[in-house]
Design a protein around this motif. Structure first.
Motif, mmCIF file in Angstrom:
data_model
loop_
_atom_site.group_PDB
_atom_site.id
_atom_site.type_symbol
_atom_site.label_atom_id
_atom_site.label_comp_id
_atom_site.label_asym_id
_atom_site.label_seq_id
_atom_site.Cartn_x
_atom_site.Cartn_y
_atom_site.Cartn_z
ATOM 1 N N SER A 259 -12.322 31.415 46.651
ATOM 2 C CA SER A 259 -13.094 31.208 47.883
ATOM 3 C C SER A 259 -12.168 31.240 49.097
ATOM 4 O O SER A 259 -12.476 31.869 50.123
ATOM 5 C CB SER A 259 -13.836 29.870 47.837
ATOM 6 N N GLY A 260 -11.025 30.574 48.977
ATOM 7 C CA GLY A 260 -10.106 30.509 50.106
ATOM 8 C C GLY A 260 -9.516 31.857 50.465
ATOM 9 O O GLY A 260 -9.482 32.249 51.647
ATOM 10 N N GLN A 261 -9.063 32.601 49.469
ATOM 11 C CA GLN A 261 -8.421 33.886 49.751
ATOM 12 C C GLN A 261 -9.421 34.926 50.255
ATOM 13 O O GLN A 261 -9.097 35.733 51.140
ATOM 14 C CB GLN A 261 -7.697 34.404 48.503
ATOM 15 N N ILE A 262 -10.637 34.923 49.719
ATOM 16 C CA ILE A 262 -11.660 35.843 50.236
ATOM 17 C C ILE A 262 -11.993 35.492 51.686
ATOM 18 O O ILE A 262 -12.142 36.374 52.542
ATOM 19 C CB ILE A 262 -12.927 35.802 49.355
ATOM 20 N N SER A 263 -12.094 34.194 51.976
ATOM 21 C CA SER A 263 -12.380 33.756 53.344
ATOM 22 C C SER A 263 -11.289 34.204 54.309
ATOM 23 O O SER A 263 -11.571 34.723 55.403
ATOM 24 C CB SER A 263 -12.515 32.228 53.396
ATOM 25 N N ILE A 264 -10.040 34.001 53.915
ATOM 26 C CA ILE A 264 -8.911 34.371 54.775
ATOM 27 C C ILE A 264 -8.884 35.881 54.996
ATOM 28 O O ILE A 264 -8.737 36.361 56.126
ATOM 29 C CB ILE A 264 -7.592 33.874 54.172
ATOM 30 N N ARG A 265 -9.036 36.633 53.911
ATOM 31 C CA ARG A 265 -8.958 38.098 54.012
ATOM 32 C C ARG A 265 -10.046 38.663 54.920
ATOM 33 O O ARG A 265 -9.813 39.592 55.693
ATOM 34 C CB ARG A 265 -9.060 38.716 52.618
ATOM 35 N N GLY A 266 -11.240 38.080 54.851
ATOM 36 C CA GLY A 266 -12.348 38.592 55.658
ATOM 37 C C GLY A 266 -12.555 37.885 56.977
ATOM 38 O O GLY A 266 -13.436 38.270 57.745
ATOM 39 N N GLY A 267 -11.754 36.819 57.238
ATOM 40 C CA GLY A 267 -11.972 36.041 58.458
ATOM 41 C C GLY A 267 -13.318 35.357 58.459
ATOM 42 O O GLY A 267 -13.997 35.279 59.498
ATOM 43 N N LEU A 268 -13.734 34.837 57.310
ATOM 44 C CA LEU A 268 -15.071 34.278 57.129
ATOM 45 C C LEU A 268 -15.015 32.760 57.215
ATOM 46 O O LEU A 268 -14.343 32.109 56.422
ATOM 47 C CB LEU A 268 -15.628 34.716 55.775
ATOM 48 N N ARG A 269 -15.736 32.185 58.164
ATOM 49 C CA ARG A 269 -15.662 30.747 58.395
ATOM 50 C C ARG A 269 -17.005 30.052 58.240
ATOM 51 O O ARG A 269 -17.178 28.926 58.688
ATOM 52 C CB ARG A 269 -15.096 30.485 59.787
ATOM 53 N N GLY A 270 -17.946 30.722 57.595
ATOM 54 C CA GLY A 270 -19.218 30.072 57.310
ATOM 55 C C GLY A 270 -19.077 29.082 56.181
ATOM 56 O O GLY A 270 -17.968 28.843 55.672
ATOM 57 N N PRO A 271 -20.181 28.467 55.745
ATOM 58 C CA PRO A 271 -20.123 27.462 54.677
ATOM 59 C C PRO A 271 -19.476 28.024 53.417
ATOM 60 O O PRO A 271 -19.898 29.062 52.903
ATOM 61 C CB PRO A 271 -21.603 27.131 54.427
ATOM 62 N N SER A 272 -18.441 27.364 52.939
ATOM 63 C CA SER A 272 -17.686 27.854 51.794
ATOM 64 C C SER A 272 -17.369 26.714 50.841
ATOM 65 O O SER A 272 -17.167 25.574 51.274
ATOM 66 C CB SER A 272 -16.386 28.536 52.249
ATOM 67 N N SER A 273 -17.327 27.032 49.552
ATOM 68 C CA SER A 273 -17.061 25.996 48.555
ATOM 69 C C SER A 273 -16.779 26.652 47.220
ATOM 70 O O SER A 273 -16.795 27.881 47.088
ATOM 71 C CB SER A 273 -18.258 25.036 48.428
ATOM 72 N N VAL A 274 -16.526 25.817 46.212
ATOM 73 C CA VAL A 274 -16.354 26.287 44.845
ATOM 74 C C VAL A 274 -17.145 25.366 43.925
ATOM 75 O O VAL A 274 -17.241 24.161 44.172
ATOM 76 C CB VAL A 274 -14.860 26.312 44.434
ATOM 77 N N LEU A 275 -17.742 25.934 42.883
ATOM 78 C CA LEU A 275 -18.482 25.183 41.874
ATOM 79 C C LEU A 275 -17.714 25.240 40.560
ATOM 80 O O LEU A 275 -17.243 26.313 40.170
ATOM 81 C CB LEU A 275 -19.873 25.780 41.648
ATOM 82 N N VAL A 276 -17.586 24.111 39.897
ATOM 83 C CA VAL A 276 -16.896 24.066 38.607
ATOM 84 C C VAL A 276 -17.837 23.418 37.593
ATOM 85 O O VAL A 276 -17.958 22.198 37.538
ATOM 86 C CB VAL A 276 -15.566 23.291 38.696
#
Length: 409
Positions: A143-160
């Protein structure tokens, strides 16, 4: 009225193909990606087969600066996200920064990266451990690396939630769409085919020990004796219907119509498993009835007692042999958190092409009273599909998808 969550892009990285059409053609043809492990020498281990991705060279797709700081899992996820956006006709940098979120699932994190750094620690010393170890192994790293690469700052999280996590992540994406987010890239990619990850997977006691790729992973079959693991998964662009219309998206695969998750009771109690509850709740969430479902993509554990429990849940909802059931993951292996998002992609492609892909290898589901699709693809009218996933420890997840614009009447 709640916003409608549509899927407009698919990014697939699987043992049977890189990209949507390569994966889908192999799936319909029944070509398997299961083989003897090559990422490490599996000779000392009782399980020696896996679904490995061939022909993926991260340097062909990603900038060199990313390679030393990412696990194979994350490299696959970054490329899958790129392909999903491309398929959706989206350039992330052209969208409003806070309008796009990233919600993924993870089963094991960056196991191979962690293994390599532990080897450096014990063989050379702490000064040789990469500073990137602090996050490259982490469950949230995709989630973090995809966000950084795309400049995406909307709601983000991870499910385990183990192998149920991929559906749970997409369900969370749908919730964010309903709360007003325009777009979320969601799904999961896992890759832990390394000796350390292998030992961890074998500890669960559910891996097949067969050395025959054609007979190793046989859910709902008399010969079932465990699953074959694999690497890969799928990322999906989930988008608000109004946003889809405003930007003129090139395609819509369908709608995330309903979802539910449950947890089974503690082993040893007399309470029944709760997968049936998850199915019924997901149908209710979608405002659909069993007759609206034209195919079920099964979790397909290939452990007899787990197969029996899943078949019973399906039969109680749909009736004996009341709906076609398939498990295309028999050609890829179980991709852990990536398995169910790949099944979601397959469900949308099935609806697009009006065909159900076969379950490779399995030949007989007679003891389970389900209509298992085997041997060859089955052309049929498809409007609604149910995808099931279960995780170790009792996690259950059920998701209903349907053709865009189709509603139960």
């Amino acid at each position: 009225m709640s916003a409608t969550a549509l899927v407009t892009g698919l990014g697939i990285v699987a043992p049977t193909g890189l990209g949507v059409e390569e994966y889908w053609s192999a799936t319909l043809a029944g070509r398997s990606g299961i083989r003897r492990v090559t990422h490490f020498d599996p000779t000392p281990y009782p399980s020696r087969l896996a679904g490995e991705i061939d022909g993926f060279e991260a340097a062909e797709y990603l900038p060199s600066r990313l390679l030393p700081q990412t696990d194979r899992m994350t490299r696959l996820a970054l490329v899958g996200a790129d392909w999903a956006f491309e398929d959706a006709g989206v350039v992330p940098s052209e969208l409003a920064t806070y309008d796009v979120g990233v919600i993924t699932a993870s089963h094991s994190g960056g196991f191979e990266f962690g293994q390599n750094e532990l080897r450096a620690l014990w063989s050379k010393g702490g000064q040789y451990v990469s500073a990137y170890q602090s996050f490259a192994w982490f469950y949230a790293v995709n989630s973090g690396q995809i966000s950084i690469r795309g400049g995406l700052r909307g709601p983000s999280s991870v499910l385990v939630s183990d192998q149920a996590g991929g559906l749970d992540a997409v369900a969370q994406a749908r919730r964010q769409i309903r709360k007003g987010t325009s777009m979320v890239v969601s799904g999961a990619v896992d890759a832990s085919i390394c000796s350390w990850g292998w030992v961890a997977q074998m500890a669960g006691g559910r891996l097949s020990t067969s050395d025959d790729p054609a007979r190793a992973y046989l859910p709902f079959d008399d010969r079932a004796a465990g699953h074959v693991p694999g690497e890969g998964g799928a990322l999906l662009v989930v988008e608000d219907a109004e946003h889809v219309k405003r930007r003129g998206a090139p395609r819509v695969y369908g709608e995330i119509a309903g979802h539910a998750s449950t947890v089974d009771p503690k082993p040893g109690t007399d309470r029944a498993p709760t997968l049936q509850n998850a199915i019924e709740l997901a149908l209710g969430d979608a405002d659909m009835v069993p007759d609206d479902i034209d195919v079920v993509f099964a979790d397909a554990a290939a452990v007899p007692e787990l197969d029996r429990a899943e078949a019973e849940a399906i039969t109680k909802v749909f009736g004996p042999r009341g709906v076609p059931v398939t498990a295309p993951k028999t050609a890829t292996g179980r991709l852990y958190s990536g398995a169910a998002p790949l099944d979601l992609a397959a469900a949308f492609l099935s609806i697009r092409d009006q065909v159900i892909p076969p379950t490779v290898g399995s030949v007989s589901a007679r003891p389970y009273e389900i209509d298992l699709v085997t041997g060859a693809p089955r052309p049929t009218a498809l409007r609604g599909a149910l995808v099931l996933a279960r995780g170790h420890g009792g996690f259950n997840s059920a998701m209903v998808v349907r053709a865009a614009g189709h509603r139960h009447v």
